[in-house]
Design a protein around this motif. Structure first.
Motif, PDB file in Angstrom:
ATOM      1  N   GLN A 228      -9.541  -6.312   3.524  1.00 45.96           N
ATOM      2  CA  GLN A 228      -8.187  -5.988   3.103  1.00 45.96           C
ATOM      3  C   GLN A 228      -8.180  -5.218   1.796  1.00 45.96           C
ATOM      4  OE1 GLN A 228      -6.280  -9.768   3.001  1.00 45.96           O
ATOM      5  NE2 GLN A 228      -6.168  -9.981   5.233  1.00 45.96           N
ATOM      6  N   ASP A 229      -9.226  -5.390   0.969  1.00 45.99           N
ATOM      7  CA  ASP A 229      -9.291  -4.666  -0.295  1.00 45.99           C
ATOM      8  C   ASP A 229      -9.504  -3.171  -0.066  1.00 45.99           C
ATOM      9  OD1 ASP A 229      -8.871  -6.934  -1.681  1.00 45.99           O
ATOM     10  OD2 ASP A 229     -10.989  -7.307  -2.157  1.00 45.99           O
ATOM     11  N   GLY A 230     -10.065  -2.782   1.096  1.00 52.71           N
ATOM     12  CA  GLY A 230     -10.334  -1.377   1.359  1.00 52.71           C
ATOM     13  C   GLY A 230      -9.069  -0.599   1.692  1.00 52.71           C
ATOM     14  N   ASP A 231      -9.213   0.716   1.738  1.00 54.91           N
ATOM     15  CA  ASP A 231      -8.099   1.611   2.048  1.00 54.91           C
ATOM     16  C   ASP A 231      -8.244   2.077   3.503  1.00 54.91           C
ATOM     17  OD1 ASP A 231      -6.197   3.514   2.289  1.00 54.91           O
ATOM     18  OD2 ASP A 231      -6.936   4.831   0.697  1.00 54.91           O
ATOM     19  N   PRO A 232      -7.424   1.540   4.414  1.00 59.08           N
ATOM     20  CA  PRO A 232      -7.582   1.892   5.837  1.00 59.08           C
ATOM     21  C   PRO A 232      -7.400   3.386   6.113  1.00 59.08           C
ATOM     22  CG  PRO A 232      -6.135  -0.020   5.574  1.00 59.08           C
ATOM     23  CD  PRO A 232      -6.355   0.540   4.205  1.00 59.08           C
ATOM     24  N   LYS A 233      -6.504   4.047   5.355  1.00 59.56           N
ATOM     25  CA  LYS A 233      -6.283   5.476   5.613  1.00 59.56           C
ATOM     26  C   LYS A 233      -7.524   6.296   5.264  1.00 59.56           C
ATOM     27  CE  LYS A 233      -1.273   5.636   5.269  1.00 59.56           C
ATOM     28  NZ  LYS A 233      -0.102   6.271   4.620  1.00 59.56           N
ATOM     29  N   ASN A 234      -8.131   6.002   4.103  1.00 62.30           N
ATOM     30  CA  ASN A 234      -9.369   6.677   3.752  1.00 62.30           C
ATOM     31  C   ASN A 234     -10.489   6.285   4.713  1.00 62.30           C
ATOM     32  OD1 ASN A 234     -11.070   8.340   2.008  1.00 62.30           O
ATOM     33  ND2 ASN A 234     -11.980   6.421   1.342  1.00 62.30           N
ATOM     34  N   GLY A 235     -10.457   5.000   5.122  1.00 65.72           N
ATOM     35  CA  GLY A 235     -11.455   4.525   6.084  1.00 65.72           C
ATOM     36  C   GLY A 235     -11.363   5.242   7.414  1.00 65.72           C
ATOM     37  N   GLU A 236     -10.129   5.589   7.817  1.00 60.79           N
ATOM     38  CA  GLU A 236      -9.958   6.321   9.071  1.00 60.79           C
ATOM     39  C   GLU A 236     -10.619   7.694   8.994  1.00 60.79           C
ATOM     40  OE1 GLU A 236      -6.379   7.618  12.153  1.00 60.79           O
ATOM     41  OE2 GLU A 236      -5.897   6.982  10.114  1.00 60.79           O
TER      42      GLU A 236
ATOM     43  N   ASP B 188     -16.704   2.991   0.074  1.00 58.27           N
ATOM     44  CA  ASP B 188     -16.537   3.726   1.330  1.00 58.27           C
ATOM     45  C   ASP B 188     -16.672   2.793   2.531  1.00 58.27           C
ATOM     46  OD1 ASP B 188     -16.215   6.102  -0.025  1.00 58.27           O
ATOM     47  OD2 ASP B 188     -18.331   6.655   0.094  1.00 58.27           O
ATOM     48  N   ILE B 189     -17.679   1.917   2.484  1.00 60.92           N
ATOM     49  CA  ILE B 189     -17.896   0.984   3.604  1.00 60.92           C
ATOM     50  C   ILE B 189     -16.726   0.015   3.714  1.00 60.92           C
ATOM     51  CG2 ILE B 189     -19.382  -0.867   4.460  1.00 60.92           C
ATOM     52  CD1 ILE B 189     -21.751   0.641   3.216  1.00 60.92           C
ATOM     53  N   ASP B 190     -16.222  -0.468   2.548  1.00 67.21           N
ATOM     54  CA  ASP B 190     -15.049  -1.361   2.590  1.00 67.21           C
ATOM     55  C   ASP B 190     -13.855  -0.655   3.223  1.00 67.21           C
ATOM     56  OD1 ASP B 190     -16.547  -3.301   1.439  1.00 67.21           O
ATOM     57  OD2 ASP B 190     -15.696  -3.102  -0.581  1.00 67.21           O
ATOM     58  N   ASP B 191     -13.684   0.631   2.918  1.00 69.97           N
ATOM     59  CA  ASP B 191     -12.569   1.384   3.508  1.00 69.97           C
ATOM     60  C   ASP B 191     -12.728   1.500   5.022  1.00 69.97           C
ATOM     61  OD1 ASP B 191     -11.578   1.681   0.991  1.00 69.97           O
ATOM     62  OD2 ASP B 191     -12.187   3.786   0.743  1.00 69.97           O
TER      63      ASP B 191
END
Length: 456
Positions: free
Chosen positions: A28-36, A116-119
């Motif tokens: 949840q700490d990551g950024d899903p949009k950047n992760g996408e 990056d991995i968290d995202d």
């Protein structure tokens, strides 16, 4: 004392909850949009969220690993950055995954930071909702409503025009009826009866009066008929523009055009063999084993992504490939391709002779004769601009006259090593035989028009 024990139990419960939710908190700490964005750039070639491809489906992978293997996000970081090192350390689950997926090692990503991995993991846990499509749909709906109103107005105007037209036609019919009545009365008069005696009443009378004109027209008609039959016979066996529908849709524009795949990668025997064979399905699987869906930007009018994905599935069915297990476990089915280019049995044509020996001569000749249709591959001289065709069609006549004209205009390179040595004693003879050529020798001068070259 009782109060202390109560607080102690609550503390243990809180610690347990904290340990079991550590992975999800990290995600949840990551950024899903950047992760996408990172997922599509780094992972989408082998992974999807909802289905297995080369690697497993990654939707909810964080929670799944925590529940099934009691592994946290640190394990995932180690696996993503250097899975080979993790396997070499003796990690049990890392080696199980390696064995399960046919011992295919995953590409390491040491360049990805923990953030990056968290995202990326945040994206696999909670994929972001699509961009506000509701507003777009609403806008589209409003636009549709306006278009519907405009269409209704046009239909109303069309109805008025139709009624006016029908009224005009009715008035015209009434006028014609009145005129016919007048003509009937006139036909009953004595003057008209006398005039009728001088008129022609049959085809025989007409032919007798205009016999010479009739014979001339019949002769002209016979001439046109002969010309039509002659043209029809000249078109027998000529199928320029022929482009049949194939059992599996294959766009040369996407493969040879957009993706720049060399013709001879698939048609390998064209360079050193007589025939340019149809590629086997194993050639297709060299790429499509890892490409299970179409993600290109180009879409042919009338076709969408789902259409191209369905055609890829036909390749899997034909080869017996099972994308889930990444193995050939099903029974293959032969593909009945429809042949496009097919020389008659009495014609000999060798691809190697043209693709290798005549490559540069054909390219130079074609580009010189067609300044607005330059080609970079010798195949296009006969087959046309294949890299722009969604469906391949026969680009030329492929008649005997077409081949002879090419032999008469294609200049032979008499300075290359082979021709210079092989024809060294013929140079002077050819120059005398073809004085107007100014030293330029075409294919017909070295036997390109001999019957036995092309006919057994």
């Amino acid at each position: 004392m009782i109060s202390w024990r109560k607080h102690y139990k609550r503390g243990l419960l809180a610690i347990t909850l904290l340990l079991t939710t550590t992975a999800s908190v990290h995600a949840q700490d990551g950024d899903p949009k950047n992760g996408e964005k990172l997922f599509k750039a780094q992972c989408a070639a082998c992974h999807a969220l909802d289905k297995q491809m080369v690697g497993p489906a990654l939707g909810g992978v964080v929670e799944r690993l925590k529940t099934e293997q009691n592994l946290d996000i640190d394990w995932l970081r180690s696996w993503i950055k250097d899975n080979e090192a993790l396997r070499a350390s003796g990690d049990k689950y890392a080696n199980e995954v390696y064995e399960k997926f046919n011992k295919t090692p995953m590409t390491p990503f040491p360049n990805l930071s923990d953030k990056d991995i968290d995202d990326i993991l945040a994206y696999t846990t909670n994929p972001p909702a699509p961009e506000p499509a509701a507003a777009a749909e609403g806008g589209a709906s409003q636009a549709d409503t306006i278009a519907a109103l405009e269409e209704a107005r046009k239909q109303s105007d069309n109805s008025k025009i139709l009624l006016i037209s029908l009224g005009f036609i009715a008035a015209l019919l009434l006028w014609l009826l009145l005129r016919l009545r007048q003509l009937v009365k006139l036909s009953q008069s004595q003057e008209l009866a006398e005039l009728d005696q001088t008129r022609i009443h049959s085809i025989g009378d007409f032919y007798s009066k205009y016999k010479l004109v009739g014979q001339g027209l019949l002769g002209l008609l016979a001439l046109f008929a002969f010309y039509g039959v002659w043209n029809w016979t000249m078109d027998i066996g000529v199928y320029k523009g022929y482009k049949p529908e194939q059992p599996i849709y294959f766009s040369h524009k996407i493969h040879a055009g957009d993706n720049k795949i060399d013709c001879q990668l698939c048609h390998s025997s064209a360079k050193y063999g007589k025939v340019s064979e149809i590629p086997s399905m194993n050639v297709c699987m060299n790429c499509h084993r890892n490409i299970s869906e179409y993600n290109g930007a180009y879409l042919e009018p009338g076709k969408d992504k789902a259409f191209y994905d369905g055609e890829i599935q036909k390749i899997y069915a034909a080869t017996g490939w099972d994308p889930e297990s990444q193995s050939y476990k099903n029974k293959p089915q032969p593909v009945e391709w429809v042949r496009i280019h097919n020389m008659p049995d009495f014609v000999y044509f060798n691809h190697a002779q043209h693709v290798v020996a005549g490559e540069q001569a054909i390219l130079n000749s074609h580009n010189k004769k067609n300044p607005n249709d330059q080609i970079d591959v010798v195949c296009k001289a006969c087959h046309g601009q294949v890299d722009t065709m969604n469906v391949v069609s026969m680009a030329n006549d492929f008649t005997m006259g077409w081949c002879i004209e090419c032999h008469r205009t294609t200049e032979v390179d008499m300075n290359n090593g082979y021709n210079k040595e092989y024809f060294q004693n013929l140079h002077d003879k050819l120059k005398k035989q073809y004085p107007k050529s100014e030293g330029k020798i075409t294919v017909d001068a070295i036997g390109g028009l001999e019957c036995g070259k092309c006919h057994y």
